[in-house]
Design a protein around this motif. Structure first.
Motif, PDB file in Angstrom:
ATOM      1  N   LYS A 115       0.863  -1.198   0.000  1.00 23.52           N
ATOM      2  CA  LYS A 115       0.000   0.000   0.000  1.00 23.52           C
ATOM      3  C   LYS A 115       0.894   1.241   0.000  1.00 23.52           C
ATOM      4  N   LYS A 116       1.187   1.726  -1.183  1.00 23.37           N
ATOM      5  CA  LYS A 116       2.222   2.773  -1.296  1.00 23.37           C
ATOM      6  C   LYS A 116       1.696   4.193  -1.112  1.00 23.37           C
ATOM      7  N   ASN A 117       0.455   4.381  -1.517  1.00 27.12           N
ATOM      8  CA  ASN A 117      -0.063   5.751  -1.495  1.00 27.12           C
ATOM      9  C   ASN A 117      -0.811   5.997  -0.179  1.00 27.12           C
ATOM     10  N   VAL A 118      -0.122   6.668   0.718  1.00 29.43           N
ATOM     11  CA  VAL A 118      -0.585   6.753   2.117  1.00 29.43           C
ATOM     12  C   VAL A 118      -1.087   8.165   2.437  1.00 29.43           C
ATOM     13  N   ILE A 119      -2.236   8.241   3.091  1.00 30.34           N
ATOM     14  CA  ILE A 119      -2.653   9.557   3.614  1.00 30.34           C
ATOM     15  C   ILE A 119      -2.687   9.478   5.137  1.00 30.34           C
ATOM     16  N   ILE A 120      -2.045  10.471   5.755  1.00 30.41           N
ATOM     17  CA  ILE A 120      -1.995  10.498   7.225  1.00 30.41           C
ATOM     18  C   ILE A 120      -2.767  11.722   7.717  1.00 30.41           C
ATOM     19  N   PHE A 121      -3.788  11.477   8.528  1.00 33.04           N
ATOM     20  CA  PHE A 121      -4.549  12.580   9.121  1.00 33.04           C
ATOM     21  C   PHE A 121      -3.887  12.968  10.434  1.00 33.04           C
ATOM     22  N   VAL A 122      -3.529  14.247  10.530  1.00 31.72           N
ATOM     23  CA  VAL A 122      -2.697  14.701  11.643  1.00 31.72           C
ATOM     24  C   VAL A 122      -3.451  15.700  12.517  1.00 31.72           C
ATOM     25  N   GLY A 123      -3.515  15.398  13.810  1.00 27.54           N
ATOM     26  CA  GLY A 123      -4.159  16.313  14.759  1.00 27.54           C
ATOM     27  C   GLY A 123      -3.143  17.246  15.383  1.00 27.54           C
ATOM     28  N   LYS A 124      -3.585  18.059  16.352  1.00 29.52           N
ATOM     29  CA  LYS A 124      -2.678  19.080  16.882  1.00 29.52           C
ATOM     30  C   LYS A 124      -1.883  18.639  18.106  1.00 29.52           C
ATOM     31  N   GLY A 125      -2.165  17.460  18.631  1.00 23.98           N
ATOM     32  CA  GLY A 125      -1.452  16.987  19.821  1.00 23.98           C
ATOM     33  C   GLY A 125      -0.289  16.069  19.459  1.00 23.98           C
ATOM     34  N   ASP A 163      -5.557  20.871  11.873  1.00 22.50           N
ATOM     35  CA  ASP A 163      -5.415  22.168  12.511  1.00 22.50           C
ATOM     36  C   ASP A 163      -4.452  23.037  11.686  1.00 22.50           C
ATOM     37  N   LYS A 164      -4.910  24.201  11.303  1.00 19.15           N
ATOM     38  CA  LYS A 164      -4.120  25.096  10.427  1.00 19.15           C
ATOM     39  C   LYS A 164      -2.785  25.513  11.052  1.00 19.15           C
ATOM     40  N   LEU A 165      -2.821  25.781  12.379  1.00 19.51           N
ATOM     41  CA  LEU A 165      -1.603  26.264  13.038  1.00 19.51           C
ATOM     42  C   LEU A 165      -0.492  25.221  13.004  1.00 19.51           C
ATOM     43  N   SER A 166      -0.860  23.967  13.343  1.00 22.22           N
ATOM     44  CA  SER A 166       0.185  22.935  13.327  1.00 22.22           C
ATOM     45  C   SER A 166       0.633  22.663  11.892  1.00 22.22           C
ATOM     46  N   GLU A 167      -0.276  22.841  10.948  1.00 25.17           N
ATOM     47  CA  GLU A 167       0.119  22.674   9.541  1.00 25.17           C
ATOM     48  C   GLU A 167       1.220  23.666   9.195  1.00 25.17           C
ATOM     49  N   LYS A 168       1.032  24.910   9.646  1.00 25.76           N
ATOM     50  CA  LYS A 168       2.002  25.958   9.324  1.00 25.76           C
ATOM     51  C   LYS A 168       3.362  25.621   9.922  1.00 25.76           C
ATOM     52  N   SER A 169       3.359  25.220  11.223  1.00 26.85           N
ATOM     53  CA  SER A 169       4.655  24.959  11.862  1.00 26.85           C
ATOM     54  C   SER A 169       5.356  23.754  11.222  1.00 26.85           C
ATOM     55  N   LEU A 185       7.690  17.450   2.833  1.00 32.09           N
ATOM     56  CA  LEU A 185       6.523  16.565   2.961  1.00 32.09           C
ATOM     57  C   LEU A 185       5.330  17.154   2.209  1.00 32.09           C
ATOM     58  N   GLU A 186       4.597  16.273   1.583  1.00 29.82           N
ATOM     59  CA  GLU A 186       3.440  16.757   0.818  1.00 29.82           C
ATOM     60  C   GLU A 186       2.258  16.955   1.761  1.00 29.82           C
ATOM     61  N   VAL A 187       1.724  18.163   1.741  1.00 34.62           N
ATOM     62  CA  VAL A 187       0.605  18.467   2.634  1.00 34.62           C
ATOM     63  C   VAL A 187      -0.632  18.711   1.787  1.00 34.62           C
ATOM     64  N   PHE A 188      -1.719  18.066   2.179  1.00 37.99           N
ATOM     65  CA  PHE A 188      -2.957  18.223   1.423  1.00 37.99           C
ATOM     66  C   PHE A 188      -3.502  19.628   1.622  1.00 37.99           C
ATOM     67  N   ASP A 189      -3.870  20.238   0.536  1.00 34.79           N
ATOM     68  CA  ASP A 189      -4.436  21.580   0.611  1.00 34.79           C
ATOM     69  C   ASP A 189      -5.910  21.454   1.025  1.00 34.79           C
ATOM     70  N   THR A 190      -6.184  21.817   2.276  1.00 36.07           N
ATOM     71  CA  THR A 190      -7.524  21.580   2.829  1.00 36.07           C
ATOM     72  C   THR A 190      -8.627  22.359   2.109  1.00 36.07           C
ATOM     73  N   CYS A 191      -8.224  23.304   1.253  1.00 38.11           N
ATOM     74  CA  CYS A 191      -9.250  24.028   0.484  1.00 38.11           C
ATOM     75  C   CYS A 191      -9.756  23.154  -0.668  1.00 38.11           C
ATOM     76  N   GLY A 192      -8.941  22.219  -1.071  1.00 35.58           N
ATOM     77  CA  GLY A 192      -9.317  21.368  -2.218  1.00 35.58           C
ATOM     78  C   GLY A 192     -10.298  20.271  -1.813  1.00 35.58           C
ATOM     79  N   GLN A 193     -10.814  19.578  -2.804  1.00 35.15           N
ATOM     80  CA  GLN A 193     -11.764  18.476  -2.563  1.00 35.15           C
ATOM     81  C   GLN A 193     -10.964  17.221  -2.220  1.00 35.15           C
ATOM     82  N   LEU A 194     -11.308  16.592  -1.124  1.00 30.17           N
ATOM     83  CA  LEU A 194     -10.568  15.385  -0.720  1.00 30.17           C
ATOM     84  C   LEU A 194     -11.168  14.155  -1.391  1.00 30.17           C
TER      85      LEU A 194
END
Ligand SMILES: NC(=O)C1=CN([C@@H]2O[C@H](COP(=O)(O)OP(=O)(O)OC[C@H]3O[C@@H](n4cnc5c(N)ncnc54)[C@H](O)[C@@H]3O)[C@@H](O)[C@H]2O)[C@@H](O)CC1
Ligand SMILES: [K+]
Length: 307
Positions: A53-63, A91-97, A105-114
């Motif tokens: 399973k090569k194409n991985v999406i990781i959902f990341v929280g702020k903690g 969380d936008k803030l942790s995304e920025k940091s 690292l590739e970050v999903f643009d949350t404005c786009g359609q998932l």
């Protein structure tokens, strides 16, 4: 996979938190080292069970559960297994940091359609044991999308949204196919909705399971595993007969409750009680031997209980 020796014990989140504090205070292991070990265990698990399973999406929280996800993404990228990793920050803030520190690292643009159908596997690092309130509407929509994806879903430490102490879904929760949990199994993974939402639970105790057990003195609960049940049932030697294997008395079978009486008495026979006597209402006593001929029956009337 590292499985603790005390893997039938269940712990509350405060027990795990206090144990972590104890580890750090006594310099048994540092906070960073523990996180590193957690991420490494997850990487190993994924390489072993999901290497295709090569194409991985990781959902990341702020903690720190989210931090586990970022560390894991780094390890998977370095594993030379040609992973394509996408991080989805809740969380936008942790995304920025993280964007500042991990520009590659590739970050999903949350404005786009998932569109989850382009991925092979989902890693859920939204919340771990730090969940402390109900999931809001926006996150619920995302969790519904995750759960409807039909992809393997690996939840790190806890399925996000599941209460680690009582197995209650806090509004909504990720329905994991696998949960990779750290230090000790959590009570909430095995009770109430936890069983349905945690999938297959794997424990990584990093060799600290014995210490956790000692530190907590008693776990919140224990799993009744087949091996424990086998240990509890005494061995019957060949010369033994019914009078040498205990005598159980089952009292019950009120009007309309005859079935419960028979089920309880049968269970006593099945776990090895040599003799089982039931004490029940007169109208039920004659039926007992029809249902289970091994049972001895006695009757009582209201009068028997007056003195
Ligand atoms: N302490 C450590 O060194 C280690 C921690 N580990 C990981 O850390 C996790 C615990 O980390 P944290 O204590 O940071 O907790 P979490 O990562 O579970 O998240 C806590 C954060 O989420 C917020 N939050 C809680 N419920 C929310 C809700 N319903 N909606 C929106 N935000 C919400 C809290 O305000 C807090 O900011 C463990 O489950 C495990 O995955 C592991 O890496 C092992 C080592
Ligand atoms: K999680």
């Amino acid at each position: 996979m590292q499985v603790g020796l005390m893997n039938e014990c269940l712990f509350s989140k405060s027990q795990i938190r206090e144990f972590e504090e104890y580890l750090f205070e006594h310099e048994i292991i540092s906070n960073d080292k523990l996180k590193e070990k957690a991420a490494k265990s997850c990487e190993k698990f994924i390489l072993k069970h999901f290497s295709s399973k090569k194409n991985v999406i990781i959902f990341v929280g702020k903690g720190i559960n989210g931090e586990d996800g970022v560390l894991l993404s780094r390890l998977l990228l370095n594993s030379q297994n040609n992973y394509k990793i996408t991080l989805f920050f809740i969380d936008k803030l942790s995304e920025k940091s993280y964007k500042n520190n991990h520009a590659d690292l590739e970050v999903f643009d949350t404005c786009g359609q998932l569109d989850l159908s382009v991925f092979d596997i989902i890693i859920d690092c939204i919340f771990g044991i730090g969940l402390n309130r109900c999931i809001d509407k926006k996150l619920t929509e995302l969790i519904i999308q995750i759960n409807q994806s039909s992809l393997p879903i690996i939840s790190i430490d806890m399925p996000s949204g599941l209460n680690a102490d009582n197995g209650c879904v806090m509004g909504s929760a990720v329905k994991a196919t696998h949960t990779l949990t750290f230090l000790g199994l959590k009570f909430g993974q095995f009770t109430f909705q936890g069983l349905e939402f945690s999938g297959k639970v794997s424990l990584f105790d990093f060799g600290l399971g014995h210490l956790l057990h000692k530190f907590c003195k008693s776990p919140s609960a224990r799993l009744l595993l087949p091996k424990i049940i086998n240990e509890l049932i005494p061995y019957r030697q060949q010369h033994m007969y019914k009078n040498m294997n205990g005598h159980t008395l089952v009292i019950g079978g009120d009007t309309g409750m005859f079935g419960a009486l028979i089920l309880a008495a049968r269970s006593a026979l099945m776990i090895g009680s040599g003799l089982v006597t039931v004490l029940t209402r007169k109208k039920h006593a004659s039926l007992v031997s029809l249902h289970q001929p091994e049972l001895i029956s006695y009757t009582f009337t209201k009068k028997d209980f007056l003195y």
